[in-house]
Design an enzyme around this catalytic site. Structure first.
Site, PDB file in Angstrom:
ATOM      1  N   ALA A  12       1.391   0.543  -1.558  1.00 62.00           N
ATOM      2  CA  ALA A  12       0.806   0.902  -2.899  1.00 62.00           C
ATOM      3  C   ALA A  12       1.849   0.281  -3.931  1.00 62.00           C
ATOM      4  CB  ALA A  12       1.102   2.511  -2.918  1.00 62.00           C
ATOM      5  N   THR A  84       9.212  -3.116   1.981  1.00 70.50           N
ATOM      6  CA  THR A  84       8.691  -2.570   3.228  1.00 70.50           C
ATOM      7  C   THR A  84       9.064  -1.036   3.476  1.00 70.50           C
ATOM      8  OG1 THR A  84      10.928  -3.493   4.575  1.00 70.50           O
ATOM      9  CG2 THR A  84       8.880  -4.920   4.432  1.00 70.50           C
ATOM     10  N   VAL A 140      15.615   5.198  -6.652  1.00 71.04           N
ATOM     11  CA  VAL A 140      15.988   6.843  -6.865  1.00 71.04           C
ATOM     12  C   VAL A 140      15.145   7.034  -8.348  1.00 71.04           C
ATOM     13  CG1 VAL A 140      17.846   8.110  -7.756  1.00 71.04           C
ATOM     14  CG2 VAL A 140      18.312   6.520  -6.092  1.00 71.04           C
ATOM     15  N   GLY A 195      -2.793  13.945  -1.697  1.00 72.63           N
ATOM     16  CA  GLY A 195      -1.858  12.944  -1.441  1.00 72.63           C
ATOM     17  C   GLY A 195      -0.534  12.766  -1.770  1.00 72.63           C
ATOM     18  N   GLU A 198       2.690  13.367   2.703  1.00 73.99           N
ATOM     19  CA  GLU A 198       2.571  12.219   3.883  1.00 73.99           C
ATOM     20  C   GLU A 198       2.120  13.536   4.975  1.00 73.99           C
ATOM     21  OE1 GLU A 198       3.193   9.032   3.881  1.00 73.99           O
ATOM     22  OE2 GLU A 198       4.124   9.126   2.026  1.00 73.99           O
ATOM     23  N   ASP A 209      14.523  12.628   2.321  1.00 75.46           N
ATOM     24  CA  ASP A 209      14.474  11.594   1.234  1.00 75.46           C
ATOM     25  C   ASP A 209      15.273  11.942   0.026  1.00 75.46           C
ATOM     26  OD1 ASP A 209      12.528   9.824  -0.123  1.00 75.46           O
ATOM     27  OD2 ASP A 209      12.396  11.438  -1.536  1.00 75.46           O
ATOM     28  N   LYS A 213      18.581   9.700  -1.679  1.00 73.75           N
ATOM     29  CA  LYS A 213      18.829   9.263  -2.975  1.00 73.75           C
ATOM     30  C   LYS A 213      20.112   9.825  -3.396  1.00 73.75           C
ATOM     31  CE  LYS A 213      13.945   9.237  -3.533  1.00 73.75           C
ATOM     32  NZ  LYS A 213      12.829  10.221  -3.848  1.00 73.75           N
ATOM     33  N   GLY A 307       4.605   6.712  -7.236  1.00 72.06           N
ATOM     34  CA  GLY A 307       3.449   6.416  -7.480  1.00 72.06           C
ATOM     35  C   GLY A 307       3.547   4.909  -7.579  1.00 72.06           C
TER      36      GLY A 307
END
Lengths: 330, 161
Positions: A12, A84, A140, A195, A198, A209, A213, A307
């Site tokens: 995305a 990636t 971040v 969405g 996950e 996650d 950060k 996003g």
């Protein structure tokens, strides 16, 4: 002369970059692209519309004989844009691509948390030795330009503490549990449907996650040398709807808050009771960060933490700032 | 505390100095003009935070300076925080969980609200804890963190910023 980009990763964020470069006259040209299975190279600049069509129709972006590694090592480019997927354990293969580019004397911009969280000091020294830049604003808080702000724009300040909502998926789930009285499972299922989460939400809801950060912030802004195990992490997966109701009774709510107090070596991520009118109580999938500094006082940042366009904004900001610094004779 | 002092320059400072000298925190000073008895005497109400064991010494020092303590209202535990615990609270000796805080002498659980959705499901509880000072509250929260770890509770602490 246009700045030449090599893009690794066509998810995305990668597609967001390609679209932005195609639509806006930014003085950028894409000379190489790789996805997980193929790659394409054109020293004069790839036709971006064809590239996006090809990817959509065939699922791959180019020649299966051209790998991301080949592009990082041999393709003609000025800046490697590495997007990636994150590997939180060893940061590979992204870290190798980044090393290859820096050793070649090319700048690197990444949106990938793994290499920055695990190898920031090494990669940043490597960049310095080769007189190039290594940037990672997108890692971040997505669209919020927090790293540049803390590392450069607030130079001269002592940054005394940082508190932040750093995971949009968790914030969405907590917002819905508080607002609609949903159970944790219902809110998670809703986030999946929309969405925001996950299929396997472990990485988000267990706090990994957001904790990564915190590691990136600690190591880059404060030049610490911590890893994920140094962060005291509690996720939101064991929260009950009753707990949110108890918080509601005191005009408060519950949010997953990351906390850094560098002077006390506090690195913590856990659900906290927060008054409803507190600036960190943002709605839905937003991110928010408060920092306390000695000169600038308290500063608040709010914005979209994920996003494709929002993350592309951070990546392109890094790319253009490198270009402008180079033009300035750096 | 309500103090009575001579209505002349420097008297208020003379009254407040011993408080700060002894490490007390002056929260507010209210001049009570209406209730002043007159004849060069001034009545002042001060709200202070001071460790309780120093209070007698403070009153003695004020008296030495000719300041009269008219009234003393004491709230022992003035610092208040609210936490939420989630887990098998009842079956892991709720009394013991509360005692671990109460036994400190500097903090206590003063209110509790429980939500028990069904048998065998985890209970969620709100505890209100009061303590003598902010530092004592941090110590109480540290104890609670240890209890939470030991009894496998999820502890949700307030954000203080």
């Amino acid at each position: 002369m246009a700045v030449r980009l090599a893009l690794l990763g066509m998810g995305a964020v990668g597609r967001g970059i390609i679209q932005t470069v195609a639509e806006k006259d930014l003085g950028l040209v894409i000379t190489a692209v790789a996805d997980s299975r193929s790659g394409c190279i054109d020293p004069d600049g790839i036709d971006l519309k064809n590239l996006l069509d090809r990817k959509e129709k065939t699922g791959i972006c180019g020649d299966v004989n051209i790998s991301a590694e080949t592009i990082a090592r041999t393709a003609p480019y000025d800046i490697l844009v590495e997007m990636t997927p994150t590997d939180a354990k060893n940061g590979e293969p992204a870290t190798s691509y980044i090393r290859d580019a820096l050793i070649r004397g090319c700048h690197v911009v990444t949106s990938n948390k793994g290499p920055v969280a695990l190898h920031y000091h090494e990669l940043s020294s490597l960049a310095k030795e080769n007189n190039v830049h290594f940037r990672f604003e997108a890692t971040v808080a997505g669209a919020i330009p927090i790293l540049q702000t803390l590392m450069y724009n607030l130079g001269g300040n002592d940054i005394l503490s940082l508190y932040g909502v750093l995971n949009g998926t968790c914030n969405y789930i907590l917002t819905r549990m508080a607002e609609e009285g949903l159970t944790y499972k219902q809110a998670l299922d809703e986030a999946r449907t929309l969405g925001y989460a996950e299929a396997d939400p472990t990485y988000d809801v267990k706090g990994i996650d957001a904790a990564i950060k915190l590691v990136i912030l600690a190591n880059t802004v404060w030049k610490k040398n911590i890893c994920l195990d140094d962060v005291d992490v509690t996720g939101i997966d064991l929260l009950t709807e009753e707990a949110l109701r108890l918080a509601e009774q005191q005009d408060a709510t519950i949010r997953l808050i990351g906390e850094i107090i560098p002077g006390q070596n506090i690195y913590r991520l856990c659900p906290r009771i927060v008054p409803k009118d507190h600036p960190l109580v943002v709605q839905g999938s937003l991110n928010a960060i408060i920092v306390r500094t000695d000169l600038a006082g308290d500063l608040l940042f709010v914005g979209k933490g994920a996003g494709s366009k929002e993350t592309a904004s951070a990546v392109i900001g890094d790319i253009l700032s490198i270009r402008d610094m180079d033009a300035g004779g750096n | 505390m309500k103090l009575e002092l001579r209505d002349s320059p420097g008297q208020l400072v003379a009254a407040l100095l011993p408080i700060s000298d002894m490490g007390g925190n002056i929260k507010t000073v209210i001049h009570e003009h209406e209730h002043t008895p007159g004849q060069g005497v001034l009545s002042v109400e001060v709200v202070i935070e001071i460790p309780p064991e120093l209070l007698d010494g403070l009153i003695a020092r004020l008296r030495e300076r000719g300041i009269n303590v008219l009234r003393l209202g004491e709230e022992r535990m003035s610092y208040r925080q609210s936490v939420i615990l989630i887990g098998h609270l009842v079956h892991t000796d709720l009394g013991d969980t509360i005692d671990r805080i109460d036994q400190t002498g500097f903090a206590e659980v003063t209110y509790m609200s429980l939500a028990m959705p069904a048998i065998n499901e985890r209970t969620s509880a709100q505890f209100v804890i009061k303590s003598l000072t902010r530092e004592h509250m941090q110590q109480a929260l540290l104890i609670l963190r240890q209890v939470a770890k030991q009894k496998e509770f999820l502890l949700i602490e307030p954000l203080e910023f």
